[in-house]
Design an enzyme around this catalytic site. Structure first.
Site, short mmCIF file in Angstrom:
data_model
loop_
_atom_site.label_atom_id
_atom_site.label_comp_id
_atom_site.label_asym_id
_atom_site.label_seq_id
_atom_site.Cartn_x
_atom_site.Cartn_y
_atom_site.Cartn_z
N GLU A 59 -0.86 61.90 61.43
CA GLU A 59 -1.85 62.98 61.36
C GLU A 59 -3.23 62.51 60.98
OE1 GLU A 59 1.12 63.25 60.22
OE2 GLU A 59 1.98 65.00 61.18
N HIS A 68 7.27 72.94 53.75
CA HIS A 68 7.00 73.48 55.08
C HIS A 68 6.59 74.93 55.01
CE1 HIS A 68 9.27 69.86 55.95
NE2 HIS A 68 8.84 69.93 57.18
#
Lengths: 398, 397
Positions: B133, B202
């Site tokens: 990322e 998450h």
């Protein structure tokens, strides 16, 4: 104008440059029979190139009188400018962080000689000389360092944020290693738009241990991005010597599946040779790493004396043996392209140019207070940016 | 600075282009009317009285008729398909728009937002990245500096924490530190928010983390209509825009216009006009608010519900007009209590509309805890409709 000094001249048939400023050179510098010849001469680089999974380019580099003199002038100008910046910093006209490039000039100048302005360069915070090499204006550079309105980033960037969009110089970044993926992104755009140009993505031996570098390298190799990763190895990551930070200081080999070349970064002809080779390579086969073995005379920044982690003998020794400007001076004198006095006079001229640029930059005022809020967003649209509020809330509701 | 220049943030074509944010009351009135029209069953109206189950399966719109204001019949689709439609339209219009992210290409996107795009546009324009990322976001920024318009997907918004340095320093600040030389027309998008027992890492809400970054714009979509409109606007914007989607809203169904339209990035959406209290919300909490609104209406209250949509900057114009009318404010958000969007919004309202308030501003946020796995605990982490009802009753005493 000092910018005229840094006009690039290439003796060989290089691709057309974007540099708009025409010759001739300022008269005082030519009056005395300094050679302007473009006849090719061959010079051997100081040491052969060491390579990793690629055949290195030959040691013999072609150059000319004109090019060598241009190298001499450019590097001397950069040296002079950085030393002047040192004085300005000590006089408290430059504040904050100021990372000086003196000693490493050959990398900037040699690289510029091998490429065009259509190719892109990005680097970290030791960016003053890269900016100048890309055709940056000396006055704008000093004005930026002093935080003035006429600075190249309007006084809002500072030493670590020099950019020049029309010369494809993408800065100027403060966070170590963050520019590496950025450079790969620029190369991605170059490939996407089928430009046939390359990106030179500079970082240091300290940044070589950043994870994002390896992430970016993986993607660059995967997608054959036209990026040359240039590790300017000056052997010290601020105060930490390379052998204390890196298990393997052979930075040109750390690409593993990506080829690499180790270059004497104090030899401008070796740098030029390697960059030319690298540009051709990446356009064909994807990324390559160039490790420039170079050295900085100053400390990491003006806050660092640079002598607590290395000896004065070491610094003096490099200055004696490997200084890039002295090497070119010896070459010029050996080939009798100019006399020692002529070169000294050139340096005096450059010193005057730098002093004049600083004087002009000092005249530039501080940015207008309204500049605080401009360029936060594109098309500020008459808004002043106040974080999450917008100007409209200052109105009286109907 | 151009005083009355119209916003060029999404200057191209279509319907809802931004009017200048000037002080002129006439302009303001016009905008309120336009926004209110949208709420009255305008194009893709979604929300008054819509009930959405917590797992946000496709919900039936209670307006069966074609979207008013739409010339043709409109077509029905799910929220993720609306995002996809926006992407396809923009990629067809502008060859510099490209998508970068994990599994966006061959896999079709983990939430199917990019399904089929790689076949349509090729592997270079729909780029499957390795799991990196930090660097692929940095690459997106570099590509944007060089003239492309990347749409960077974080498979889950929470993963973009790894790219925080790139988003903050490079993405947000480069336009400023380069003195305006480089613009970064990048869109960073992905699903976030508390889902169905996805676990703490998450279930993150990054809008509070990013809100202080100067130079960024943030928007949160909540319906298929505004998802498509905001995605298009974000792509066309010259500024970096973070588009917050929600894991549980991808399967919302709605009828949207056939013809092209764009939503204004800085505008809030009037979901339900009312008189008694202004409820400000965004993303998934909109649906909890509307569920609570049904109960409140039965109890005789008349809440005004505004989906703020633009998290940075706030649409204080719409919000201010509402507060002037109702004098009471409740903020319902999914962000954490500490340093959340609600905290900033509350502060902005106090700064600007103190004189209009008849009661303290209430803010319902998620608890300052990592989201637990157990379903009962997870439910207790976020704001539930019953709490909203109780809050309104308290405010309106």
């Amino acid at each position: 104008m000092a910018g005229a000094i840094l006009r690039r001249v290439t003796p060989t048939t290089a691709s057309p440059r974007v540099a708009p400023l025409p010759l001739p050179l300022p008269v005082p510098l030519l009056a005395r029979g300094v050679s302007d010849s473009t006849d090719a001469i061959t010079v051997s680089t100081s040491v052969p190139f060491k390579s990793h999974i690629v055949d290195p380019p030959p040691r013999e580099a072609t150059t000319s009188a004109r090019e060598l003199l241009a190298f001499f002038r450019d590097m001397s100008l950069m040296r002079r400018a950085e030393i002047a910046a040192d004085s300005l910093y000590k006089a408290k006209l430059i504040r904050g962080f100021c990372h000086l490039y003196d000693g490493q000039e050959a990398v900037a100048v040699g690289m510029e000689a091998a490429i065009t302005r259509a190719d892109a360069i990005t680097t970290a915070y030791r960016d003053h000389c890269l900016y100048l090499a890309r055709g940056g204006d000396l006055v704008a550079a000093f004005a930026e360092l002093m935080g003035r309105r006429d600075g190249c980033s309007r006084g809002k960037g500072g030493s670590m944020h020099f950019y020049k969009r029309d010369a494809n110089f993408f800065g100027g970044h403060g966070i170590v290693g963050a520019q590496v993926p950025l450079g790969c992104g620029i190369a991605f755009a170059q490939r996407y738009r089928k430009e046939g140009t390359v990106t030179f993505d500079l970082y240091g031996d300290g940044a070589a241990n950043q994870g994002q570098l390896f992430e970016a390298l993986n993607m660059a190799a995967l997608w054959k991005l036209p990026v040359v990763l240039v590790c300017e190895n000056n052997h010290y990551g601020m105060g930490t010597a390379e052998w204390r930070a890196s298990k393997s200081p052979a930075y040109y080999k750390r690409g593993d599946y990506v080829p690499g070349l180790k270059v004497d970064g104090m030899d401008v002809l070796a740098v030029k040779q390697a960059c030319k080779f690298a540009k051709e390579h990446v356009l064909e086969s994807g990324p390559i790493i160039l490790e420039m073995d170079t050295y900085r005379y100053h400390g990491h920044s003006m806050s660092d004396p640079g002598s607590t982690y290395r000896t004065r003998d070491e610094i003096a020794g490099i200055r004696q043996e490997r200084d890039p400007i002295e090497r070119v001076r010896k070459l010029i004198l050996a080939h009798e392209f100019a006399t020692a006095q002529e070169l000294k006079d050139m340096e005096k001229e450059l010193r005057k140019q730098v002093d004049a640029a600083i004087a002009k930059a000092k005249e530039s005022p501080m940015p207008d207070p309204s500049e605080l809020f401009t360029n936060v967003y594109v098309n500020d649209c008459g808004l002043e940016s106040f974080g999450v509020d917008r100007k409209v809330v200052r109105t009286v509701l109907p | 600075m151009a005083a009355a220049a119209s916003s060029a943030l999404h200057a191209v074509g279509a319907v809802a282009s931004a009017k200048p944010r000037s002080a002129a009351p006439a302009v303001a009135r016009r905008r309120s009317v336009r926004v209110a029209a949208a709420a009255k069953g305008g194009p893709g109206s979604s929300g008054r009285g819509r009930m959405v189950a917590r797992s946000a399966v496709a919900a039936k719109a209670d307006e069966a008729a074609a979207a008013a204001g739409s010339k043709s019949g409109g077509h029905e689709l799910l929220l993720f398909e609306a995002l996809r439609e926006a992407l396809i339209e923009e990629m067809n219009l502008d060859p510099t728009v490209c998508v970068i992210g994990e599994d966006v290409g061959h896999y079709g996107g983990s939430y199917k937002v990019t399904k089929g795009l790689a076949e349509m546009f090729g592997d270079l324009r729909v780029l499957d990245t390795p799991i990196a990322e930090n660097s692929f976001t940095g690459m997106g920024v570099g590509a944007a500096m060089k003239g492309l318009r990347p749409v960077v997907e974080g498979m889950n918004m929470g993963f973009l924490l790894l790219a925080y340095n790139q988003i903050s320093n490079n993405c947000g600040m480069l336009h400023y530190t380069s003195g305006g030389q480089f613009k970064i027309p990048i869109v960073i998008r992905g699903p976030g928010g508390v889902g169905r027992q996805l676990g703490a890492e998450h279930s993150q809400r990054l809008e509070s983390y990013f809100q202080s970054i100067p130079g960024l714009q943030m928007v949160a979509c909540s319906t298929p209509y505004n998802a498509k409109g905001l995605m298009k606007a974000a792509i066309r914007s010259e500024n970096p825009v973070v588009l917050f989607e929600h894991v549980l809203l991808y399967n919302l169904k709605e009828k949207i216009p056939d013809e092209e339209y764009i939503c204004c990035l800085e505008e809030a959406e009037m979901v339900r006009p009312g008189e008694h209290v202004t409820i400000l919300t965004y993303s998934r909490m909109r649906y909890h608010v509307m569920q609570a609104a049904k109960t409140l209406v039965n109890k005789g209250y008349d809440p005004e519900v505004i989906d703020i949509r633009s998290l940075k900057p706030f649409d204080l114009h719409t919000i201010g007009n509402s507060i002037k009318k109702t004098h009471r404010v409740l903020i319902v958000e999914e962000c954490m209590r500490t340093g959340g969007i609600g905290a900033s919004l509350r502060s902005a309202i106090i700064d600007n509309f103190w004189d209009y308030l008849d009661a303290p501003i209430m803010c319902l946020s998620s608890q300052d805890v990592p989201t637990p796995y157990a379903s009962t605990l997870e439910d207790a982490t976020v704001v539930q409709p019953a709490q909203i009802v109780a809050a309104v009753e308290q405010i309106c005493q």
